[in-house]
Design a protein around this motif. Structure first.
Motif, mmCIF file in Angstrom:
data_model
loop_
_atom_site.group_PDB
_atom_site.id
_atom_site.type_symbol
_atom_site.label_atom_id
_atom_site.label_comp_id
_atom_site.label_asym_id
_atom_site.label_seq_id
_atom_site.Cartn_x
_atom_site.Cartn_y
_atom_site.Cartn_z
ATOM 1 N N CYS A 93 -21.810 -37.063 -88.262
ATOM 2 C CA CYS A 93 -20.504 -37.761 -89.503
ATOM 3 C C CYS A 93 -21.644 -37.399 -89.848
ATOM 4 O O CYS A 93 -22.384 -36.700 -90.584
ATOM 5 C CB CYS A 93 -20.469 -38.957 -88.690
ATOM 6 N N PRO A 94 -19.411 -36.817 -90.837
ATOM 7 C CA PRO A 94 -19.297 -36.337 -91.964
ATOM 8 C C PRO A 94 -20.609 -37.092 -93.084
ATOM 9 O O PRO A 94 -20.135 -37.039 -94.359
ATOM 10 C CB PRO A 94 -18.289 -36.282 -92.048
ATOM 11 N N THR A 95 -20.686 -38.516 -92.879
ATOM 12 C CA THR A 95 -20.932 -39.864 -93.757
ATOM 13 C C THR A 95 -20.191 -40.251 -95.063
ATOM 14 O O THR A 95 -19.263 -39.697 -95.218
ATOM 15 C CB THR A 95 -22.933 -39.053 -94.873
ATOM 16 N N CYS A 96 -20.562 -41.077 -95.171
ATOM 17 C CA CYS A 96 -19.821 -42.139 -95.711
ATOM 18 C C CYS A 96 -20.748 -43.555 -97.151
ATOM 19 O O CYS A 96 -21.458 -43.219 -96.772
ATOM 20 C CB CYS A 96 -18.126 -42.615 -94.842
ATOM 21 N N ARG A 105 -20.377 -46.165 -95.945
ATOM 22 C CA ARG A 105 -21.026 -46.904 -95.132
ATOM 23 C C ARG A 105 -23.015 -46.613 -95.210
ATOM 24 O O ARG A 105 -23.502 -47.170 -94.386
ATOM 25 C CB ARG A 105 -21.007 -47.126 -94.143
ATOM 26 N N LEU A 106 -23.571 -45.285 -95.672
ATOM 27 C CA LEU A 106 -24.266 -44.674 -94.675
ATOM 28 C C LEU A 106 -25.121 -45.487 -95.180
ATOM 29 O O LEU A 106 -25.269 -45.834 -96.522
ATOM 30 C CB LEU A 106 -24.798 -42.977 -94.764
ATOM 31 N N LEU A 164 -25.835 -40.241 -85.983
ATOM 32 C CA LEU A 164 -24.574 -40.449 -86.485
ATOM 33 C C LEU A 164 -25.230 -42.344 -87.366
ATOM 34 O O LEU A 164 -26.407 -42.783 -87.816
ATOM 35 C CB LEU A 164 -23.760 -42.072 -85.925
ATOM 36 N N GLY A 165 -24.676 -42.134 -89.298
ATOM 37 C CA GLY A 165 -24.897 -42.762 -90.010
ATOM 38 C C GLY A 165 -24.916 -43.826 -90.119
ATOM 39 O O GLY A 165 -25.736 -44.752 -90.840
ATOM 40 N N CYS A 166 -24.412 -44.890 -88.983
ATOM 41 C CA CYS A 166 -24.264 -46.322 -89.328
ATOM 42 C C CYS A 166 -23.458 -46.256 -87.952
ATOM 43 O O CYS A 166 -23.082 -46.200 -86.847
ATOM 44 C CB CYS A 166 -23.786 -46.978 -90.383
ATOM 45 N N VAL A 185 -20.165 -48.571 -87.074
ATOM 46 C CA VAL A 185 -19.620 -48.025 -86.625
ATOM 47 C C VAL A 185 -18.852 -47.303 -85.399
ATOM 48 O O VAL A 185 -18.445 -47.726 -84.712
ATOM 49 C CB VAL A 185 -18.594 -48.244 -88.031
ATOM 50 N N ASN A 186 -19.895 -46.299 -85.984
ATOM 51 C CA ASN A 186 -19.256 -45.106 -84.428
ATOM 52 C C ASN A 186 -20.669 -44.608 -84.156
ATOM 53 O O ASN A 186 -20.293 -44.462 -82.662
ATOM 54 C CB ASN A 186 -18.729 -43.948 -85.644
HETATM 55 FE FE1 SF4 Z 1 -19.630 -43.517 -92.399
HETATM 56 FE FE2 SF4 Z 1 -20.831 -44.448 -90.485
HETATM 57 FE FE3 SF4 Z 1 -19.253 -43.071 -89.684
HETATM 58 FE FE4 SF4 Z 1 -21.100 -41.779 -90.413
HETATM 59 S S1 SF4 Z 1 -20.489 -43.503 -88.510
HETATM 60 S S2 SF4 Z 1 -19.055 -41.548 -91.556
HETATM 61 S S3 SF4 Z 1 -21.767 -43.672 -91.889
HETATM 62 S S4 SF4 Z 1 -18.265 -45.136 -90.910
#
Ligand code: SF4
Length: 342
Positions: free
Chosen positions: A252-255, A257-258, A285-287, A289-290
């Motif tokens: 993921c591109p990170t955001c 929520r990471l 993936l960082g979290c 959510v996805n």
């Molecule tokens: Fe942000 Fe989570 Fe999506 Fe990664 S997977 S970009 S941390 S919402």
């Protein structure tokens, strides 16, 4: 290596090593072969380079193409050295008689010739006629050279008409494909360093391939040559035309929520999985959510959490562990998945 028709789109690169630096040339070819390169072009600036092809051929598994400019004798020596193909620009090797000599030497050996026209190599009269190296000028230059070969009953021809301008490249190949049935070698020339070069190449080559134009590709990058092969597989895999020979990382591109150090984790994971040659999709993936959704599409996946994360196989959570354990656990799961041994 079949090129054209229903054959898979073949991936090419060109050696950075000097062709008469035999040891380094062979080592680079081995690295390219390992990366999945299927055809390797070598520069032939002088007779010594043309003769070196003989020694390199003994070690290379992939077909070698001699890239010839200015001196037709280099093509003749390369043929004697056992090269598998020639790339010439008939406009710069000394006139129709010299081209004829090369064609007569290639014909009985069944060695194909690529006519390689670049925007910088279009003849003066065509530049005047079309007002510059336009797609029409490049196509007419290519067709002029094709006729030179056809006049000698030579039809083992591939054609490239590369420009460093993406739109001109696309327009040129579109026009050319309406006029000939020969296999086309696609590329955006002098595309630049890895990021801009890969993007320009993906656009130019990708759009043409999507339209069904093109039979073999070379991504030109100012970078280590295996990167060209890697970029080429990404283009072909993105279009569903070939599989990558190894791991596809979905990250993921990170955001905001990471909650884990994802960038360094992905960088390390990518390096550690580079040796795997079977197709494998790994999502990082960082979290959550996805994470679980993406992981369903992947063979193995990680979704980070608050200082911890979950490991998934085909979307099923198989383990929850601390952030500092995630990398090793992922490696363990990949190993089990690839070898089938628990
Ligand atoms: Fe942000 Fe989570 Fe999506 Fe990664 S997977 S970009 S941390 S919402």
């Amino acid at each position: 290596m079949p090129i054209g028709g229903d054959a898979p789109i073949a991936i090419q690169s060109m050696l950075m090593s000097h062709t008469d630096d035999i040891k380094n040339a062979i080592q680079e070819i081995k690295r390219l072969e390992e990366a999945g390169c299927e055809i390797v072009r070598v520069a032939v600036p002088d007779e010594s380079a043309a003769r070196s092809i003989k020694k390199i051929k003994k070690e290379a598994k992939v077909p070698l193409i001699a890239d010839i400019h200015f001196n037709h004798k280099l093509a003749l020596i390369s043929l004697d050295s056992g090269v598998d193909g020639l790339r010439i620009n008939p406009g710069n090797i000394g006139g129709p008689d010299k081209v004829k000599e090369v064609v007569q030497a290639a014909l009985p050996r069944k060695i194909p010739i690529r006519i390689g026209v670049n925007s910088g190599s279009v003849e003066e009269d065509l530049l005047k006629k079309f007002g510059g190296p336009t797609p029409e000028a490049m196509v007419e230059s290519a067709l002029r050279h094709v006729r030179l070969l056809e006049d000698q009953n030579f039809f083992e021809i591939k054609i490239s008409i590369k420009s460093s301008n993406v739109i001109d490249t696309i327009d040129s190949y579109r026009l050319l494909s309406q006029k000939v049935n020969y296999p086309l070698h696609l590329g955006v020339t002098e595309a630049g360093t890895i990021l801009p070069g890969a993007i320009k190449s993906a656009l130019g080559i990708g759009i043409l391939l999507y339209e069904g134009i093109g039979d073999t590709i070379r991504v030109s990058l100012t970078a280590e040559t295996t990167q060209e092969v890697r970029a080429a597989y990404e283009i072909l895999a993105g279009l569903g035309l070939r599989k990558r020979p190894g791991v596809e990382i979905v990250s993921c591109p990170t955001c905001g929520r990471l909650q884990i150090d994802l960038v360094s984790l992905v960088t390390r994971v990518e390096k550690r999985l580079a040796h795997i040659k079977v197709p494998l999709k790994v999502s990082v993936l960082g979290c959550i959510v996805n994470g679980p959704g993406e992981a369903k599409e992947a063979d193995i996946g990680i979704a980070g959490g608050n200082g911890k994360g979950v490991i998934m196989r085909r979307g099923e959570i198989v383990k929850t562990c601390r952030e500092d354990e995630l990398e090793e656990e992922l490696m363990k799961q990949v190993e089990e998945f690839v070898t089938g041994v628990k």
